[in-house]
Every structure is written in C-alpha cells, then in structure tokens.
Design a protein around this motif. Structure first.
Motif, PDB file in Angstrom:
ATOM      1  N   ARG A  49       0.825  -1.211   0.000  1.00 33.29           N
ATOM      2  CA  ARG A  49       0.000   0.000   0.000  1.00 33.29           C
ATOM      3  C   ARG A  49       0.855   1.255   0.000  1.00 33.29           C
ATOM      4  O   ARG A  49       0.513   2.247  -0.654  1.00 33.29           O
ATOM      5  N   SER A  50       1.957   1.232   0.746  1.00 32.88           N
ATOM      6  CA  SER A  50       2.804   2.422   0.766  1.00 32.88           C
ATOM      7  C   SER A  50       3.518   2.615  -0.572  1.00 32.88           C
ATOM      8  O   SER A  50       3.796   3.741  -0.969  1.00 32.88           O
ATOM      9  N   ARG A  51       3.801   1.538  -1.274  1.00 30.15           N
ATOM     10  CA  ARG A  51       4.494   1.650  -2.554  1.00 30.15           C
ATOM     11  C   ARG A  51       3.539   1.984  -3.696  1.00 30.15           C
ATOM     12  O   ARG A  51       3.840   2.817  -4.543  1.00 30.15           O
ATOM     13  N   TYR A  52       2.374   1.321  -3.744  1.00 30.63           N
ATOM     14  CA  TYR A  52       1.472   1.467  -4.888  1.00 30.63           C
ATOM     15  C   TYR A  52       0.222   2.274  -4.604  1.00 30.63           C
ATOM     16  O   TYR A  52      -0.479   2.669  -5.536  1.00 30.63           O
ATOM     17  N   GLY A  53      -0.100   2.480  -3.349  1.00 33.69           N
ATOM     18  CA  GLY A  53      -1.309   3.216  -3.011  1.00 33.69           C
ATOM     19  C   GLY A  53      -2.416   2.275  -2.567  1.00 33.69           C
ATOM     20  O   GLY A  53      -2.326   1.064  -2.695  1.00 33.69           O
ATOM     21  N   ARG A  54      -3.471   2.869  -2.054  1.00 31.94           N
ATOM     22  CA  ARG A  54      -4.591   2.091  -1.515  1.00 31.94           C
ATOM     23  C   ARG A  54      -5.688   1.931  -2.555  1.00 31.94           C
ATOM     24  O   ARG A  54      -5.739   2.651  -3.536  1.00 31.94           O
ATOM     25  N   GLY A  55      -6.573   0.997  -2.279  1.00 34.45           N
ATOM     26  CA  GLY A  55      -7.784   0.841  -3.069  1.00 34.45           C
ATOM     27  C   GLY A  55      -7.567   0.224  -4.431  1.00 34.45           C
ATOM     28  O   GLY A  55      -6.533  -0.362  -4.737  1.00 34.45           O
ATOM     29  N   VAL A  56      -8.571   0.415  -5.261  1.00 30.07           N
ATOM     30  CA  VAL A  56      -8.569  -0.177  -6.591  1.00 30.07           C
ATOM     31  C   VAL A  56      -7.453   0.415  -7.450  1.00 30.07           C
ATOM     32  O   VAL A  56      -6.800  -0.301  -8.213  1.00 30.07           O
ATOM     33  N   GLY A  57      -7.229   1.715  -7.300  1.00 34.71           N
ATOM     34  CA  GLY A  57      -6.157   2.356  -8.073  1.00 34.71           C
ATOM     35  C   GLY A  57      -4.797   1.746  -7.782  1.00 34.71           C
ATOM     36  O   GLY A  57      -4.036   1.433  -8.699  1.00 34.71           O
ATOM     37  N   GLY A  58      -4.498   1.552  -6.506  1.00 38.40           N
ATOM     38  CA  GLY A  58      -3.230   0.928  -6.127  1.00 38.40           C
ATOM     39  C   GLY A  58      -3.134  -0.506  -6.625  1.00 38.40           C
ATOM     40  O   GLY A  58      -2.075  -0.944  -7.073  1.00 38.40           O
ATOM     41  N   ALA A  59      -4.249  -1.220  -6.561  1.00 39.05           N
ATOM     42  CA  ALA A  59      -4.259  -2.603  -7.049  1.00 39.05           C
ATOM     43  C   ALA A  59      -4.001  -2.644  -8.554  1.00 39.05           C
ATOM     44  O   ALA A  59      -3.259  -3.504  -9.037  1.00 39.05           O
ATOM     45  N   LEU A  60      -4.604  -1.712  -9.290  1.00 40.23           N
ATOM     46  CA  LEU A  60      -4.393  -1.672 -10.738  1.00 40.23           C
ATOM     47  C   LEU A  60      -2.953  -1.300 -11.088  1.00 40.23           C
ATOM     48  O   LEU A  60      -2.371  -1.864 -12.022  1.00 40.23           O
ATOM     49  N   VAL A  61      -2.383  -0.349 -10.337  1.00 37.57           N
ATOM     50  CA  VAL A  61      -0.984   0.023 -10.575  1.00 37.57           C
ATOM     51  C   VAL A  61      -0.081  -1.179 -10.311  1.00 37.57           C
ATOM     52  O   VAL A  61       0.803  -1.503 -11.106  1.00 37.57           O
ATOM     53  N   MET A  62      -0.309  -1.858  -9.200  1.00 31.86           N
ATOM     54  CA  MET A  62       0.509  -3.025  -8.864  1.00 31.86           C
ATOM     55  C   MET A  62       0.346  -4.125  -9.902  1.00 31.86           C
ATOM     56  O   MET A  62       1.319  -4.764 -10.306  1.00 31.86           O
ATOM     57  N   LEU A  63      -0.873  -4.336 -10.366  1.00 35.51           N
ATOM     58  CA  LEU A  63      -1.130  -5.337 -11.389  1.00 35.51           C
ATOM     59  C   LEU A  63      -0.401  -4.986 -12.675  1.00 35.51           C
ATOM     60  O   LEU A  63       0.189  -5.861 -13.330  1.00 35.51           O
ATOM     61  N   GLY A  64      -0.393  -3.710 -13.020  1.00 35.18           N
ATOM     62  CA  GLY A  64       0.312  -3.278 -14.221  1.00 35.18           C
ATOM     63  C   GLY A  64       1.819  -3.367 -14.106  1.00 35.18           C
ATOM     64  O   GLY A  64       2.503  -3.774 -15.045  1.00 35.18           O
ATOM     65  N   VAL A  65       2.361  -3.011 -12.942  1.00 37.75           N
ATOM     66  CA  VAL A  65       3.810  -2.995 -12.753  1.00 37.75           C
ATOM     67  C   VAL A  65       4.368  -4.396 -12.502  1.00 37.75           C
ATOM     68  O   VAL A  65       5.342  -4.814 -13.128  1.00 37.75           O
ATOM     69  N   GLU A  66       3.747  -5.122 -11.583  1.00 34.77           N
ATOM     70  CA  GLU A  66       4.297  -6.415 -11.173  1.00 34.77           C
ATOM     71  C   GLU A  66       3.541  -7.615 -11.718  1.00 34.77           C
ATOM     72  O   GLU A  66       3.971  -8.750 -11.528  1.00 34.77           O
ATOM     73  N   ARG A  67       2.405  -7.360 -12.345  1.00 29.74           N
ATOM     74  CA  ARG A  67       1.554  -8.438 -12.843  1.00 29.74           C
ATOM     75  C   ARG A  67       1.156  -9.414 -11.733  1.00 29.74           C
ATOM     76  O   ARG A  67       1.202 -10.626 -11.895  1.00 29.74           O
ATOM     77  N   ARG A  68       0.783  -8.866 -10.609  1.00 30.49           N
ATOM     78  CA  ARG A  68       0.297  -9.663  -9.483  1.00 30.49           C
ATOM     79  C   ARG A  68      -0.711  -8.842  -8.702  1.00 30.49           C
ATOM     80  O   ARG A  68      -0.672  -7.620  -8.713  1.00 30.49           O
TER      81      ARG A  68
END
Length: 115
Positions: A49-68
């Motif tokens: 959460r601290s690296r990518y952010g909270r919520g759906v936006g953070g999940a989408l960023v993490m999915l895009g960057v790390e594919r997980r």
C-alpha cells in the motif's frame, strides 16, 4: 522501499512454507508459524500500500507494474475459494444422501417392502 517489500514477501513465503511443512503433532511450532504468517501478511500489505497506493487504483498500478494482485486481495480470494469448496462439498453430500433415500423408497414401493 523496494527492499522492505521484497524482504517482507520473502519472510512471508518462509513462514507460509514452514507452517505447511511442520508435522501435525508440532502444535506449538505450527501455532507460532501461523502467527508469523499473519504478522508478515500485514507487513506485506502495508508495504504494498505504501508503494502502490490504496484501493482499486493501487491494485491496478501493482497489477500493471508487477503483474500480481495485492496480498490482501490474494488472501481474500483464497478465503472465497475455501468457502465455495466447503459449500459445494456439503451440497454434493446432501444430494447423494437424498438420492439414496429416494431410490430406497422407490424400490421399497416397487417391490412391496413397505409395511
């Protein structure tokens, strides 16, 4: 920040593997391992959460960057899968039991075994 997340993921993987590999009779050790898994899961979630952010936006960023998916979503999905598996098992058992009862009643009536 990357090192913190990577370290937390490695520690979580270690404790998850340890919890799975301990024999059933090692109750205290398994309890300790499960407690460490819970602690490291929280640390991984917070680091993500601290690296990518909270919520759906953070999940989408993490999915895009790390594919997980984030650890919090992964754990939630595992709980849903476990509950679904238990529900389906109960449904199948109830269906088989009802089928056995119905077949038994039909055979009893068919062959005049009903008293």
């Amino acid at each position: 920040m990357d090192d913190e997340l990577q370290d937390a993921r490695e520690a979580l993987a270690y404790w998850e593997q340890r919890a799975l590999s301990l024999p059933r009779r090692a109750v205290r050790d398994r309890r300790e391992a499960r407690e460490h898994v819970r602690r490291w899961e929280l640390r991984v979630v917070e680091a993500e959460r601290s690296r990518y952010g909270r919520g759906v936006g953070g999940a989408l960023v993490m999915l895009g960057v790390e594919r997980r998916l984030p650890a919090a979503m992964r754990r939630g999905g595992q709980r849903v899968a476990h509950r679904t598996r238990r529900t389906l098992t109960a449904f199948v058992v109830a269906t088989v039991a009802a089928t056995v009862v119905v077949v038994d009643l039909v055979l009893r009536f068919r062959f005049g075994l009903v008293s």
